[in-house]
Design a protein around this motif. Sequence first.
Motif, short mmCIF file in Angstrom:
data_model
loop_
_atom_site.label_atom_id
_atom_site.label_comp_id
_atom_site.label_asym_id
_atom_site.label_seq_id
_atom_site.Cartn_x
_atom_site.Cartn_y
_atom_site.Cartn_z
N SER A 132 0.87 -1.19 0.00
CA SER A 132 0.00 0.00 0.00
C SER A 132 0.89 1.23 0.00
O SER A 132 2.10 1.13 0.16
N ALA A 133 0.27 2.38 -0.09
CA ALA A 133 0.98 3.64 0.13
C ALA A 133 1.29 3.75 1.62
O ALA A 133 0.61 3.13 2.45
N ARG A 193 -10.90 2.31 -2.36
CA ARG A 193 -10.11 2.44 -1.14
C ARG A 193 -9.95 1.09 -0.45
O ARG A 193 -10.88 0.29 -0.41
N GLY A 194 -8.75 0.88 0.05
CA GLY A 194 -8.46 -0.41 0.69
C GLY A 194 -8.19 -1.52 -0.31
O GLY A 194 -8.07 -2.69 0.04
N GLY A 195 -8.07 -1.16 -1.59
CA GLY A 195 -8.02 -2.15 -2.67
C GLY A 195 -6.72 -2.93 -2.79
O GLY A 195 -6.64 -3.84 -3.62
N SER A 196 -5.73 -2.61 -1.98
CA SER A 196 -4.47 -3.38 -2.08
C SER A 196 -4.67 -4.85 -1.73
O SER A 196 -3.99 -5.72 -2.28
N PHE A 237 -3.74 -1.66 -5.12
CA PHE A 237 -4.73 -0.60 -5.31
C PHE A 237 -4.84 -0.07 -6.74
O PHE A 237 -5.93 0.09 -7.26
N GLU A 282 1.27 4.57 -3.89
CA GLU A 282 1.78 3.20 -4.06
C GLU A 282 3.03 3.19 -4.95
O GLU A 282 3.93 2.37 -4.77
N THR A 303 -2.68 8.17 1.09
CA THR A 303 -3.84 8.19 0.19
C THR A 303 -4.86 9.21 0.68
O THR A 303 -5.45 9.94 -0.12
#
Length: 436
Positions: free
Chosen positions: A35-36, A195-198, A181, A119, A41
């Motif tokens: 993730s970042a 959002r939270g897509g990692s 993400f 990311e 984000t």
Amino acid sequence: MKVLKFGGTSVGSAMRIKEVAKLINDGEKKIVVLSAMSGTTNSLVEISDLLKRKQDKQAAEKIDTLKQKYTAVVEELLNTEALKAKAHTLVEATFDHLASFTGQECGLKEENDILAQGELISTNFMCYYLTEQGIKNAWLPALDYMRTDEKAEPDMPFITDNIIAHLAQHPEADIYITQGFICKNIAGEIDNLQRGGSDYTATILGAAVEAEEIQIWTDIDGMHNNDPRFVEGTKPIAHLSYDEAAELAYFGAKILHPTCVRPAKKAQVPVKLLNTMEPKAEGTTINGDVEKGRVAAIAAKDDITAIKIKSGRMLLAHGFLHKVFGIFDDYHTPIDMITTSEVGVSLTIDDHKNLDAIVSALDLWGDVTVDKNQVIICIAGDFTPENICFANKVTEALKHLPVRMISYGGSNYNISVLIDKEYKKEALNLLSKMFF
Ligand code: ASP
Ligand code: MG
């Protein structure tokens, strides 16, 4: 091959990046999705919101603050002058790119580009650090292989072909580092998996490469049996079935992205939820095994709106529900819970963007009542009809609370209850007392 994903907190500082590098360097070949860095984000969302509102000066200030943070991370993370220079150049280029949006029209396309930068930086930083440590690594560009189709769903054949091709280009690497993400959409524009897509990136990749295991590393020791923010003494659950995990993630368990279980289930790859701060803890294993006769966990989803349509027309008529659902479909609004009686239907939504328009359209079909600030409480476990005690225990536990809706029988692994926000904490605690 394993796929490991580390969330924002796990890579949230130079020190944390170094810890993750240590954790992943065990001699096994693996793909690592990052993730970042935590907070990034959110900052990028704020920046793009300011740009959309033409508040360029405030946006420029936010961009500058974020740049200073990253400049400091470079100094703390790296030692060699060559790699430090490389990292500073990346930071300069990234923040020049962000600054180039000021004074421009900023729409969804620009926003998605801005959101992708977190990311891109975190994964480059990890590669620089691994290189400095003498660990063989390769940086895989998600924007080249992660693509969504016309329905905004992952394009699995494209992703599979391309990730395999990218891996083959770096046979020497022990660790492949890639961005969670972010993706490209069918139009070829930068986009993301929400959002939270990692987590979703990790399970999509796990399915694509037929991984032996997908590990989601966060800052908690697995999925807990209730929400630790509202209930004391919650415990991590050692095992969940794919379906239980999917229900819990969808209905509020923050640890997992709601759709990320799907690719893993389809490819039958087990998913482990592990804790970066306590790597030896057992965590939660999610796989195809179903445990009979137990309630696994409880989760809650906030900010739900309940809509009731009462109509004499429903009595003995056909096509009424079709009309009602058609209205939600027209406004691209998903429905979560439904209960019906002979003269009415109650349902819930969590996307209120088009609520007013939906209510006006429904008005033609009956008396419409709207209740906002509701909470769905999802109890996941073995709710097969043979297991006669559990549904009863749910109503018994909540017998003193005003329950607005109950949904049972939609699946074999869950019962959902809708109550006003005011009673959420009490309901979660009563259910915990009943089941755990
Ligand atoms: N960085 C993205 C977010 O904060 C994706 C993720 O962390 O999963 O939503
Ligand atoms: Mg997350």
